[in-house]
Every structure is written in C-alpha cells, then in structure tokens.
Write a protein that holds these residues in place. Structure first.
Motif, PDB file in Angstrom:
ATOM      1  N   MET B   1      13.531  46.558   3.117  1.00 30.57           N
ATOM      2  CA  MET B   1      12.761  47.032   4.253  1.00 30.57           C
ATOM      3  C   MET B   1      13.880  47.514   5.236  1.00 30.57           C
ATOM      4  O   MET B   1      14.694  46.969   5.825  1.00 30.57           O
ATOM      5  CB  MET B   1      11.913  46.167   4.958  1.00 30.57           C
ATOM      6  CG  MET B   1      10.722  46.053   4.167  1.00 30.57           C
ATOM      7  SD  MET B   1       9.411  44.944   5.110  1.00 30.57           S
ATOM      8  CE  MET B   1       7.881  45.405   4.336  1.00 30.57           C
ATOM      9  N   LYS B   2      13.585  48.672   5.713  1.00 29.69           N
ATOM     10  CA  LYS B   2      14.347  49.409   6.942  1.00 29.69           C
ATOM     11  C   LYS B   2      13.610  48.941   8.356  1.00 29.69           C
ATOM     12  O   LYS B   2      12.477  49.224   8.576  1.00 29.69           O
ATOM     13  CB  LYS B   2      14.247  50.738   6.767  1.00 29.69           C
ATOM     14  CG  LYS B   2      15.329  51.554   7.301  1.00 29.69           C
ATOM     15  CD  LYS B   2      15.512  52.850   7.040  1.00 29.69           C
ATOM     16  CE  LYS B   2      16.564  53.754   8.013  1.00 29.69           C
ATOM     17  NZ  LYS B   2      16.557  54.951   7.844  1.00 29.69           N
ATOM     18  N   LEU B   3      14.340  48.251   8.912  1.00 31.72           N
ATOM     19  CA  LEU B   3      13.734  47.500  10.059  1.00 31.72           C
ATOM     20  C   LEU B   3      14.353  47.948  11.337  1.00 31.72           C
ATOM     21  O   LEU B   3      15.759  47.919  11.522  1.00 31.72           O
ATOM     22  CB  LEU B   3      13.823  45.958   9.961  1.00 31.72           C
ATOM     23  CG  LEU B   3      13.344  45.319   8.734  1.00 31.72           C
ATOM     24  CD1 LEU B   3      13.461  43.883   8.621  1.00 31.72           C
ATOM     25  CD2 LEU B   3      11.998  45.734   8.606  1.00 31.72           C
ATOM     26  N   GLN B  53      14.358  37.742   3.729  1.00 38.31           N
ATOM     27  CA  GLN B  53      13.016  37.535   2.821  1.00 38.31           C
ATOM     28  C   GLN B  53      13.075  38.526   1.739  1.00 38.31           C
ATOM     29  O   GLN B  53      12.946  38.227   0.734  1.00 38.31           O
ATOM     30  CB  GLN B  53      11.977  37.337   3.536  1.00 38.31           C
ATOM     31  CG  GLN B  53      10.598  37.013   2.741  1.00 38.31           C
ATOM     32  CD  GLN B  53       9.328  37.332   3.415  1.00 38.31           C
ATOM     33  OE1 GLN B  53       9.259  37.280   4.453  1.00 38.31           O
ATOM     34  NE2 GLN B  53       8.377  37.664   2.508  1.00 38.31           N
ATOM     35  N   VAL B  54      13.144  39.614   2.165  1.00 38.08           N
ATOM     36  CA  VAL B  54      12.993  40.753   1.393  1.00 38.08           C
ATOM     37  C   VAL B  54      14.166  41.841   1.075  1.00 38.08           C
ATOM     38  O   VAL B  54      14.041  42.713   0.439  1.00 38.08           O
ATOM     39  CB  VAL B  54      11.663  41.755   1.810  1.00 38.08           C
ATOM     40  CG1 VAL B  54      10.373  40.819   1.901  1.00 38.08           C
ATOM     41  CG2 VAL B  54      11.894  42.436   3.209  1.00 38.08           C
ATOM     42  N   VAL B 147       4.629  38.369   5.416  1.00 37.77           N
ATOM     43  CA  VAL B 147       4.778  39.930   4.776  1.00 37.77           C
ATOM     44  C   VAL B 147       4.866  39.785   3.211  1.00 37.77           C
ATOM     45  O   VAL B 147       5.521  38.970   2.945  1.00 37.77           O
ATOM     46  CB  VAL B 147       5.940  40.519   5.241  1.00 37.77           C
ATOM     47  CG1 VAL B 147       6.216  42.117   4.515  1.00 37.77           C
ATOM     48  CG2 VAL B 147       5.963  40.815   6.950  1.00 37.77           C
ATOM     49  N   GLU B 148       3.931  40.465   2.549  1.00 37.91           N
ATOM     50  CA  GLU B 148       3.848  40.339   1.228  1.00 37.91           C
ATOM     51  C   GLU B 148       3.848  41.750   0.700  1.00 37.91           C
ATOM     52  O   GLU B 148       2.616  42.535   1.077  1.00 37.91           O
ATOM     53  CB  GLU B 148       2.600  39.735   0.687  1.00 37.91           C
ATOM     54  CG  GLU B 148       2.324  38.290   0.740  1.00 37.91           C
ATOM     55  CD  GLU B 148       2.969  37.497  -0.267  1.00 37.91           C
ATOM     56  OE1 GLU B 148       3.091  38.111  -1.465  1.00 37.91           O
ATOM     57  OE2 GLU B 148       3.344  36.295   0.044  1.00 37.91           O
ATOM     58  N   GLY B 149       4.638  42.281  -0.018  1.00 43.29           N
ATOM     59  CA  GLY B 149       4.814  43.605  -0.260  1.00 43.29           C
ATOM     60  C   GLY B 149       4.905  44.454   0.784  1.00 43.29           C
ATOM     61  O   GLY B 149       5.722  44.483   1.650  1.00 43.29           O
ATOM     62  N   VAL B 164      -6.465  37.262  13.849  1.00 42.22           N
ATOM     63  CA  VAL B 164      -5.794  37.403  12.732  1.00 42.22           C
ATOM     64  C   VAL B 164      -6.107  38.519  12.160  1.00 42.22           C
ATOM     65  O   VAL B 164      -7.164  39.132  11.964  1.00 42.22           O
ATOM     66  CB  VAL B 164      -5.982  36.356  11.708  1.00 42.22           C
ATOM     67  CG1 VAL B 164      -5.091  36.520  10.394  1.00 42.22           C
ATOM     68  CG2 VAL B 164      -5.832  34.785  12.313  1.00 42.22           C
ATOM     69  N   LEU B 165      -5.016  39.546  11.621  1.00 43.82           N
ATOM     70  CA  LEU B 165      -5.347  40.937  11.203  1.00 43.82           C
ATOM     71  C   LEU B 165      -4.209  41.093  10.038  1.00 43.82           C
ATOM     72  O   LEU B 165      -3.332  40.542   9.898  1.00 43.82           O
ATOM     73  CB  LEU B 165      -5.044  41.887  12.156  1.00 43.82           C
ATOM     74  CG  LEU B 165      -4.092  42.016  13.218  1.00 43.82           C
ATOM     75  CD1 LEU B 165      -2.974  42.899  12.236  1.00 43.82           C
ATOM     76  CD2 LEU B 165      -4.206  42.635  14.383  1.00 43.82           C
ATOM     77  N   THR B 166      -4.601  42.171   9.189  1.00 45.64           N
ATOM     78  CA  THR B 166      -3.732  42.661   8.078  1.00 45.64           C
ATOM     79  C   THR B 166      -3.601  44.181   8.593  1.00 45.64           C
ATOM     80  O   THR B 166      -4.465  44.910   8.953  1.00 45.64           O
ATOM     81  CB  THR B 166      -4.350  42.449   6.740  1.00 45.64           C
ATOM     82  OG1 THR B 166      -5.448  43.266   6.487  1.00 45.64           O
ATOM     83  CG2 THR B 166      -4.450  41.016   6.542  1.00 45.64           C
ATOM     84  N   VAL B 167      -2.375  44.672   7.962  1.00 44.70           N
ATOM     85  CA  VAL B 167      -1.859  45.938   8.476  1.00 44.70           C
ATOM     86  C   VAL B 167      -0.859  46.314   7.500  1.00 44.70           C
ATOM     87  O   VAL B 167       0.190  45.298   7.272  1.00 44.70           O
ATOM     88  CB  VAL B 167      -1.254  46.106   9.777  1.00 44.70           C
ATOM     89  CG1 VAL B 167      -0.181  45.564  10.194  1.00 44.70           C
ATOM     90  CG2 VAL B 167      -1.353  47.781  10.088  1.00 44.70           C
ATOM     91  N   ASP B 168      -0.890  47.551   6.908  1.00 48.35           N
ATOM     92  CA  ASP B 168       0.168  48.046   5.911  1.00 48.35           C
ATOM     93  C   ASP B 168       1.260  48.482   6.741  1.00 48.35           C
ATOM     94  O   ASP B 168       1.115  49.263   7.632  1.00 48.35           O
ATOM     95  CB  ASP B 168      -0.428  48.884   5.045  1.00 48.35           C
ATOM     96  CG  ASP B 168      -1.229  48.284   3.725  1.00 48.35           C
ATOM     97  OD1 ASP B 168      -1.241  46.931   3.743  1.00 48.35           O
ATOM     98  OD2 ASP B 168      -1.948  49.120   3.338  1.00 48.35           O
ATOM     99  N   THR B 169       2.551  48.492   6.218  1.00 50.35           N
ATOM    100  CA  THR B 169       3.539  49.116   6.960  1.00 50.35           C
ATOM    101  C   THR B 169       3.444  50.667   6.600  1.00 50.35           C
ATOM    102  O   THR B 169       2.884  50.889   5.745  1.00 50.35           O
ATOM    103  CB  THR B 169       5.034  48.636   6.286  1.00 50.35           C
ATOM    104  OG1 THR B 169       5.062  48.901   4.608  1.00 50.35           O
ATOM    105  CG2 THR B 169       5.284  47.219   6.717  1.00 50.35           C
TER     106      THR B 169
END
Lengths: 319, 246
Positions: B1-3, B53-54, B147-149, B164-169
């Motif tokens: 991932m590019k962070l 991690q990734v 983070v998963e995928g 608690v929430l989910t969001v995609d990159t």
C-alpha cells in the motif's frame, strides 16, 4: 444573507450541543442583521424546539443518521448555497469538527474552530476569538471570505429562550450514497456525554484502585454530575477510555470541575483549564493542580469526599 | 500500500507561551519545537504497522521551511521511507490543506494519515479539508483500525462512546490515542534517516482563510482558596454563594 446552523442529531434527537449552536447562530445573526436558519439531517426529535433558541426556520433533509462526513458536507454545501448562508455554524463535536473543515475547503472559506466569542462585525467581515496553545492564550481572527465557517466551544453559549417552537419544513437536497458504512454505535445511554456536562467529578491515581470509585459515583450522583478520570487511570483500565480528560483525551469546559486525587500534570490541565471553577482535593499540598484551582482541600480523599458528599446532600435537601 | 503521513510541528507541551510586544505574533524565541504528538505517536506509527502487515511505502509530508527539517528527520528515523517537504510557511490550516491536496492528488495514495489535531491550535481542521479537496471519505478520531484487502474497519471516538465503521481505500484518517503506541527511534534508525531522501516541492498559490488579528492572555487566575478538610459545609456555601456554580 443568513446564518446556517447544522443542528446535529446523530442518535436521532436534538441534544444540548445543537441547541447551543442555534443560540450562537441567533446571536451571530443579530450582530450581522440577518436571520438564523437551522438544518437537521435524518431523524431529529425535538427539532421544532430549536425555534425557542432563535432559529427562525428549521429545515430537515431526509437522509440517514449514519454519519459520513463526505455525504453530510455535500448536503450542507448545497444548503449553504440555497439559503445564501454567509456564516455556517457547527458544534465543536466529533461530527461538527469533521464537517467544518470540509465546508471551509469546499468554499475556500475562513474557518475558526472552538470559538469562544460571538462574532463582531469588523474589517468588512467578522472577528471571532478562540482558545489556543491548550488554553494558555486566546487568538482573534478576521474572517473576510464570502462564506465563513465556525465551530463553537461547548458549554460556552447557553441556550436561552428567545422565540417560539417552529414547524419543521422539509427541504429536498441531493444526498449521495456514501462510502462509509456505520456498523455499530455504542454510547452511554441515559448519561450526559462528558463534553456536554456542566458539572464534572474527576478522579485519578489517588483513588488507589477501581474498586474505590463508589465514593466518586456517589458524589457525582448527589451533584447530578458526569464522572471523568485522568490518563493513568484510563491507561490501566480502572475507568473507561471515554472518561479520560486531558490533552490526549477529551477537552472539556464545565462550569464546575472537581479534581480528586489528580496531581495536575500539564497534559491533564490542557484538557480542563477552561473550566469555569476548579476544586482540587489532594493530600499533597504541593500538587501542581492547586495552582490552577479556585478552591482547594488538602486532605485524604477517602476522608474528604464522603464529608463533601454529606454536605452537598444536606445543601440539596434544603435548596 | 502507498501510505502518506502528514506531520506538523508544534511548540513542546511544556513550552512557555509568549507573544511579541504588540501581541500580533507568537514569539518563537527559546521555544522548543517537536513533531505534533498525535502525528508522531498515532498516525505515523499506525502507518508503519500497516506497511509491516501488507508491504508498501510510508511517505512523510510536512509543509514548512527548511529549518523544520529536524522534525522530518525524526519521522524518517522512526521508520518512514521517504519525505516530502512543501517549501512554505504554514500560514493557515486552509493553506496547508491545499498544499497537501495538490501534492497528493496525482500520487495515488491508498491511505492518508493525520493526527487528530495539533496541540497548539487544537483545530482538527487540516485532515477534513484535505479530504474535501480530494473528494475522499474522512474518518476522524480513529482509535483502532484493522485492514483486510482494501477494506478498513475503524473504531472511532464519538461523544460519550464509540462508533465502528467500514470504508474502502482510498480515504483520509485522523488518529487519536489508542491507534498505536509511541515508538522511540533507535540509533540505526537515526543513522539511516540521514541517508533517506527529502524531496522539496514548491508551494502552490492558495487561499489563507481566517487571518490572525492578535493574541491575548487569559485573565490571571487568583490564588487558590483553601478550605479545611473538616469544613465541607463552607466549601458548599462558597460554590453556591461565591462561585454560583451549584
């Protein structure tokens, strides 16, 4: 021309912070010679009463109460254009802060967060002050852009009745589907959230262990106060994380703050030094907190707190 | 991932705050500057953990003049791979946010990390502004993230509780206490940081927004009034009659 207030209702009803935002919007509108409009999103029980605190009109947009800053900012941006808002007002809450920056960027607008003053008209714009350097100073800003955005410090602008309840008008704005999916919201039910509490009883390491918190809860119960704690206490899980006040926790501005068995490290003071009145109870007369206190009691908290509780109970019974 | 991790510098927590004679400017003389603790302890470290991690890269970004490079070097010593310095005084939150957004918009970062606020102005303004300029989702006051995928699950602080929430990159995240634990740079990190690149990027034209008029000190607090531990009735009366808070 108008002052637009976002009256938040994330849990489905209007809370004190939204009433304070409207009270601020009303006073700002008075100063600017215009009217104050409140906008609610989703379910907002009690929204009509915002008229009491100065909203000339209350609008509602039919959308989800699940907070997504991107979606809400888009709705508020449309509303600001539709109503010709020069000033957009938010509570200085987790959602208010997330939205204020977005609105400022959307309009390249001047923004002041956690304002502590009602705007004054000056310099062809507005002047607004706020606390800076963790309460060690105040700064005044000139806002001269066409649209201006402000979040207001909590417990600072009291909602007072200046009008009558109004009917809620629905307004149709485009609410795009957001990319955030809210899965769970867990808030303490029944209790006043700490940032909104007028009276706060806070305790620290001097309590010696979580099993001793009964006297703190009794005192808070007698007063009708919220409970809080210092960082070391939250770090070792004697108390829940959301009770932690200080620089890395919540910053609060209650009218009365009791600091019991807390030494008063600078990082703790940063979160509470804008309280109106501070009472410190500590057995160490050299505790730095006494320098920031209005009233102090030097003594063993296990002796002092029950006595204070008894004195308060007697006072409450007679008043 | 590019962070991407955006860091700002602030006066040290214990710094004595003073202003120039006419109260128009903050007096930097003798003030020790540090990396804003929320940026360092939570945003930077969580980004490094995610990279561990990734895989991927952690880029540090700072808007400020050359004399601020010590803060950037510290971030590199803690573990960031490379750094960008946008060469301009940080005139205001709006100005800084525009600089960050202009740089980031063509770089394709998966996640942009910020501290929840700076400890000097406590505004919490820049990450929200950047997310708007880039039209990205904004998750504020994150205290835990997995983070998963390409999907992140984030727990965030809200008044009196958690959400608690989910969001995609890609998205913008501001980090509060709990998101990570402070890391102290070791000697190897400090040595390596000297060889890591800092790319200097010129600033773009940007609006400033609110203009500072001046500073003021809070009213002096009077001396503490001490009350005898055996006289709690007196304290109650003072709170009622003198302070008028109960």
């Amino acid at each position: 021309m108008a002052v637009l207030v976002f009256a938040e209702s994330l849990t489905g009803s209007i809370k004190k912070i939204a009433q304070e935002a409207v009270a601020y919007g009303y006073q700002a509108a008075q100063a600017m010679g215009t009217e104050c409009i409140a906008l609610t999103i989703g379910q907002a029980d009690g929204a009509g009463d915002l008229g009491l605190y100065g909203a000339a009109k209350v609008y509602n947009v039919d959308a989800s109460n699940d907070f997504d800053a991107q979606v809400y900012a888009s709705i508020l941006g449309q509303a600001a254009n539709k109503f010709g808002a020069d000033l957009i007002v938010f509570a200085h809450s987790s959602s208010g802060k997330s939205l204020a920056g977005r609105l400022a960027a959307r309009f390249d607008a001047a923004l002041v967060t956690a304002a502590t003053s009602i705007p004054t008209v000056a310099d062809g714009g507005l002047h607004i002050s706020k606390g800076v350097f963790s309460g060690k100073a105040f700064a005044t800003y000139a806002l001269k852009t066409d649209k201006k955005v402000v979040t207001i410090a909590g417990n600072t602008f009291r909602p007072t009745e200046v009008g009558a309840a109004v009917a809620i008008e629905s307004v149709s704005l485009d609410a795009a589907t957001g990319r955030i999916k809210v899965k769970e919201v867990n808030t303490v039910t029944g209790a006043v959230p700490l940032p909104e509490a007028e009276l706060v009883v806070s305790a620290g390491r001097g309590m010696k262990g979580p099993e001793n918190w009964g006297i703190i809860e009794e005192l808070a119960g007698t007063l009708g106060a919220a409970t809080a704690c210092s960082r070391p206490v939250a770090d070792v899980h004697w108390r829940p994380h959301h009770e932690h006040v200080g620089q890395t926790g919540v910053a609060i501005r209650p009218t009365l703050y009791f600091a019991i068995g807390i030494s008063g490290a600078i990082q703790h003071l940063a979160g509470v030094n804008q309280s109106k009145v501070i009472v410190v109870i500590n057995k160490d007369p050299e505790a730095p907190f006494f320098k920031a206190a209005d009233y102090g009691v030097v003594g063993d908290l296990f002796d002092v707190v029950p006595k204070l509780n008894a004195a308060l109970a007697k006072f409450k019974a007679n008043n | 991932m590019k962070l991407l991790v955006c860091v700002s510098q602030t006066p040290d927590t214990t710094a004595k705050i003073k202003f120039t004679a006419d109260n128009s400017q903050f007096d930097k003389n003798g003030v020790q500057f540090i990396m804003n603790p929320y940026d360092e302890w939570y945003a930077l470290v969580r980004a490094l953990e995610l990279k561990e991690q990734v895989g991927g890269t952690v880029t540090l970004l700072h808007v400020g003049p050359k004399e601020n490079e010590a803060v950037i070097r510290k971030g590199l010593a803690i573990g960031a791979d490379n750094a960008i310095r946008i060469d301009a005084e940080a005139k205001s939150s709006l100005f800084v946010a525009k600089q960050i957004a202009e740089y980031a918009k063509t770089e394709g970062f998966d996640l942009l990390f910020f501290g929840k606020e700076t400890i000097d102005y406590n505004g919490s303004e820049v990450p929200a502004m950047v997310s708007e300029y880039l039209d990205l989702p904004f998750v504020s006051y994150g205290i835990e993230m997995s983070v998963e995928g390409t999907t992140a699950t984030v727990q965030r602080d809200i008044e009196g509780g958690k959400e608690v929430l989910t969001v995609d990159t890609p998205f913008v995240l501001s980090c509060a206490k709990g998101m990570a634990e402070q890391r102290i740079p070791n000697m190897r990190g400090i040595m390596m940081a000297k060889r890591k690149p800092i790319k200097v990027v010129p600033a773009v034209e940007a609006a400033v927004g609110a203009e500072l008029v001046g500073y003021a000190y809070p009213p002096e607090k009077g001396d503490v009034k001490l009350i005898d531990a055996d006289n709690m009735d007196e304290l109650v009366q003072l709170l009622h009659n003198e302070a008028k808070v109960i």
